[in-house]
Design a protein around this motif. Sequence first.
Motif: not given
Length: 394
Positions: A81-82, A84-86, A88-89, A97
């Motif tokens: 998740d970490k 993926a969040s980095a 995501k933009h 998703e």
Amino acid sequence: MTPADSTNDDNVVLTLDDILDDDLFTAPEKPKQLTSSDRLERAFLEIVEFRRTEGRVPSSQTREIAERKLGARLDGFLADDKKASAVKHLDEFGLLEAPAGPTSLDELLESDDLDDLLGDAAGILDVSDLPAIKRPEAPESVAQRVKSEDFAMFEPLFKAKHAELADGTFELQTFTGMDLIREGVFFILSGVMCFVADVGEDVDLVVGGKQKKKQRLRVVFENGTESAMYRQSLMTRMYEAQGQVLARTGIDASEILDADIESGHIYVLQSMSADPLISNLPNLHKIGFSTTSVEQRVKGALNSPTYLMAPVRIVADYRLYNVKASALEHLLHRVFADVRLDLTQVDGTGRNYDPSEWFVVPLNVIHTAVAMIMSGEIAEHVYDQARQRLIQSK
């Protein structure tokens, strides 16, 4: 221009500031050093570019190496998740998703996911390592851990990896899939380091009424045992135990084998000569280096003075990674220089030849020397011929 022209109002007068501002005196800016965040974004953008170019998501199960690497990398993003969040933009195609769940039983039965499950592409239904009714073929299909008879060849590799973890050269990363299970990779499974020493040829097995291709592995554990489990079985156990893979620091786990390169082989041979001058010498060993298999290297030993004009037996084969094997060989020769064999041979043309890679030293001392070289301890030790062991130098 004449002297009178120097008073012309059109003349341009340059100041020191003007000169210093000139582009010729401006040092080019140093390129910005890449951060871990930059590398992460670049890695994800390669996946995005593949989706844009090919019109589909890269698969980690394909035989195409380049696509498989990207697919495994995407699996890694989805599992973290970490990470993926980095990025995501940058996800313009919604690669990160989670797919929407089915809204009805009919939709579930018609989904591709169910087809994949029933097809068992991921090996979920593989029961080859589960308890089963005993049949004559069971011992061949179920892997058990046994004592590794040639563990001394692998022990230096484990010691070297522990040293590299300690000094930060290597780090532990999350296991992301079966594509990482290849020859030469180290893993942590249930707290124990293990090494994939060999990947066997494909074998055809019938699983659940369907024919499957599987590969036996030779997995060596640092506790001195080994197993011949299937590749899919190791993957399952890695997931169950939340295992980790050893990767060079700063290198994405999906690219681990691009950074871990086999350097060659340091081998130890024993002469099978019937010549009393040779056969009566206890602990006589040849220490050599080869970039090919040792078996290939020693072909024709019977006619070569390098091998004392006699057949040889391979007693150790150290497969090295990320190490200059020729330099390691040179260091071993220096450590045992005082016990080098002093013997002149005659080759097939009648010329004298002095074999330079034969040493009168016990095999267990050679094992110890390799381990010390890999860990860096050898610099503080010398070989004591009288006591036949390595001792602390004064």
